[in-house]
Motif scaffolding. Structure first.
Motif, short mmCIF file in Angstrom:
data_model
loop_
_atom_site.label_atom_id
_atom_site.label_comp_id
_atom_site.label_asym_id
_atom_site.label_seq_id
_atom_site.Cartn_x
_atom_site.Cartn_y
_atom_site.Cartn_z
N TRP A 278 10.12 0.27 -4.57
CA TRP A 278 10.98 0.17 -5.74
C TRP A 278 10.52 -1.03 -6.57
CZ3 TRP A 278 14.52 2.85 -8.34
CH2 TRP A 278 15.36 2.18 -9.24
N GLY A 279 10.28 -0.80 -7.85
CA GLY A 279 9.72 -1.86 -8.68
C GLY A 279 8.24 -2.03 -8.44
N GLY A 280 7.60 -0.93 -8.03
CA GLY A 280 6.19 -0.99 -7.68
C GLY A 280 5.26 -0.56 -8.80
N ASP A 281 4.26 0.25 -8.44
CA ASP A 281 3.17 0.58 -9.35
C ASP A 281 3.64 1.47 -10.50
OD1 ASP A 281 1.71 -0.81 -7.56
OD2 ASP A 281 0.79 0.92 -6.60
N LEU A 282 3.40 1.02 -11.72
CA LEU A 282 3.81 1.77 -12.90
C LEU A 282 2.93 3.00 -13.12
CD1 LEU A 282 4.48 -1.16 -15.41
CD2 LEU A 282 6.14 0.10 -14.02
N LEU A 283 1.67 2.94 -12.69
CA LEU A 283 0.76 4.07 -12.89
C LEU A 283 1.26 5.31 -12.15
CD1 LEU A 283 -2.72 2.32 -12.69
CD2 LEU A 283 -1.77 3.52 -14.68
N THR B 126 6.16 14.03 -1.46
CA THR B 126 4.77 13.65 -1.17
C THR B 126 4.55 12.15 -1.23
OG1 THR B 126 4.13 15.74 -2.23
CG2 THR B 126 2.37 14.21 -1.73
N LEU B 127 5.36 11.44 -2.02
CA LEU B 127 5.17 10.01 -2.20
C LEU B 127 5.26 9.26 -0.87
CD1 LEU B 127 7.13 8.97 -5.43
CD2 LEU B 127 4.76 8.40 -4.89
N PRO B 128 4.33 8.35 -0.62
CA PRO B 128 4.45 7.49 0.58
C PRO B 128 5.42 6.35 0.30
CG PRO B 128 2.42 7.00 -0.59
CD PRO B 128 3.07 8.13 -1.33
N LEU C 99 0.82 -1.20 0.00
CA LEU C 99 0.00 0.00 0.00
C LEU C 99 0.86 1.26 0.00
CD1 LEU C 99 -2.77 -1.09 2.55
CD2 LEU C 99 -2.80 -1.20 0.04
N CYS C 100 2.18 1.10 0.15
CA CYS C 100 3.11 2.20 -0.01
C CYS C 100 3.80 2.05 -1.36
CB CYS C 100 4.15 2.21 1.12
SG CYS C 100 5.06 0.66 1.31
#
Length: 387
Positions: free
Chosen positions: A136-141, A210-212, A132-133
């Motif tokens: 690295w290698g996470g959500d592309l959107l 701002t990014l969590p 949910l945070c």
């Protein structure tokens, strides 16, 4: 984003746009819809980027506004300069980010439900459902959302501040990089490129703050992820900042190729269309106007009677004033006396207007950023469709 923050923030954003007259009424409504689409996201990131882009872009527009107004002409014949932005301009810059923000908000919602369901069932493999945070290698959107605003901010800063460069810009689509008038689509300068880098840097900095990001506090916990290393943060900041600058350059290439730049012959200044729309060019251009239009122009001018009659069309009776330059001749047309048009196309094919170019650039660069991240992280691009 929490409603207790989102509601007054949207109200303040709309009020500022109204009081400063930075948007038309349609533009204000479009900005309201866009703000709502960003605010429904559970993270503050999308809405903060929208606000930063709006405020920074508006500020760049007002830098030496009086001077910039004298460097170009408006299509209505008045001084140039950026007027209130329309709803089309708002959507051209933010529609891609709005769609990606809504998609990612839905992804997080479904992921949270799956994680809670797995936790209640005692499933130890819940970590494989995602975090949910932002990892690295996470959500592309998320990369697509940041890239959208980095690119449009770089383009705005480049256009609004680059025009103030002491030297004339050079046409990026010309093999010889020839000099062109200020405001030419596809014209670039070192000042403009530097301003574009600054605009991109402002947005990316706001995004990182701002990014969590997943941290030591979230590592190994429910819905958490591995902590970001310093090197990973540098790659994210540097890559997205340079990508925003590349977006500004891509906008110049698209504008230089597919958007016609109209120049006023009398002043040598570029004519800007209101709201980013196309600018009309004089019809006396030697053959690109339909024949019917040429016949009508010949009839109205009182000088093409013979040519019209050869086409089998009856010419009207000439009035008492036969001199096409006579002030009493109400059918006369504007002319320098040598039948040359007052506006000419400086460069570019008339296929797109400025709003089309902005939208294509924003969409293409956002998808491109996600594609690069997909390759670098080894995350399939199809993951953006996991809804």
């Amino acid at each position: 984003m929490r409603a207790i923050i989102a509601v007054p923030a949207i109200a303040l954003l709309v009020y500022r746009a109204y009081s400063k007259k930075s948007l038309t009424p349609g533009g204000i409504f479009a900005a309201f819809l866009t703000a709502v689409a960003h605010a429904v996201h559970p993270w503050n990131l999308p809405f903060v980027l929208l606000v930063v882009f709006f405020l920074a872009g508006t500020r760049a527009t007002h830098v030496k506004e009086n001077i910039k107004a004298t460097l170009t002409l408006a299509s209505k014949g008045t001084s140039g300069g950026e007027g209130p932005r329309t709803h089309v301009q708002v959507f051209a810059n933010s529609l891609t980010a709005s769609i990606f923000s809504l998609l990612h908000a839905y992804q997080l919602h479904k992921r949270k439900q799956a994680l809670f369901a797995a936790a209640e069932a005692g499933n130890t493999a819940a970590a494989g459902l995602g975090s949910l945070c932002f990892s690295w290698g996470g959500d592309l959107l998320v990369i697509g959302i940041i890239a959208n605003y980095a690119c449009v901010a770089a383009d705005t800063f480049s256009s609004e501040l680059g025009i103030l460069s002491k030297g004339e810009p050079r046409l990026i689509t010309s093999w010889t990089l020839r000099k062109v008038p200020r405001g030419t689509n596809g014209g670039v300068s070192l000042v403009g490129l530097g301003a574009g880098l600054l605009g991109s840097m402002i947005v990316v900095t706001a995004a990182v703050l701002t990014l969590p990001l997943c941290s030591e506090m979230t590592e190994g916990r429910f819905g958490g992820g591995d902590e970001w290393s310093l090197e990973q943060r540098r790659w994210l900041i540097g890559g997205l900042t340079l990508w925003g600058l590349l977006g500004s350059i891509m906008d110049s290439i698209l504008g230089g190729l597919f958007q016609s730049t109209v120049k006023d012959v009398r002043t040598g200044k570029v004519v800007e269309g209101e709201g980013g729309v196309r600018v009309l060019v004089s019809s006396a251009d030697g053959g690109i106007v339909p024949v019917a239009t040429e016949l009508k122009a010949a009839l109205l001018s009182g000088e093409g009677k013979d040519a019209v009659e050869k086409q089998g069309v009856a010419a009207p009776e000439e009035g008492p004033s036969k001199n096409r330059y006579d002030a009493k001749n109400k059918h006369r047309r504007a002319s320098f006396g040598d039948e040359k048009p007052s506006r000419v196309v400086e460069n570019g094919w008339d296929l797109l207007d400025n709003n089309d170019v902005n939208f294509l650039m924003a969409f293409g660069m956002s998808v491109g950023a996600m594609s690069v991240a997909s390759w670098y992280w080894g995350v399939p691009l199809s993951s953006i469709c996991n809804l």
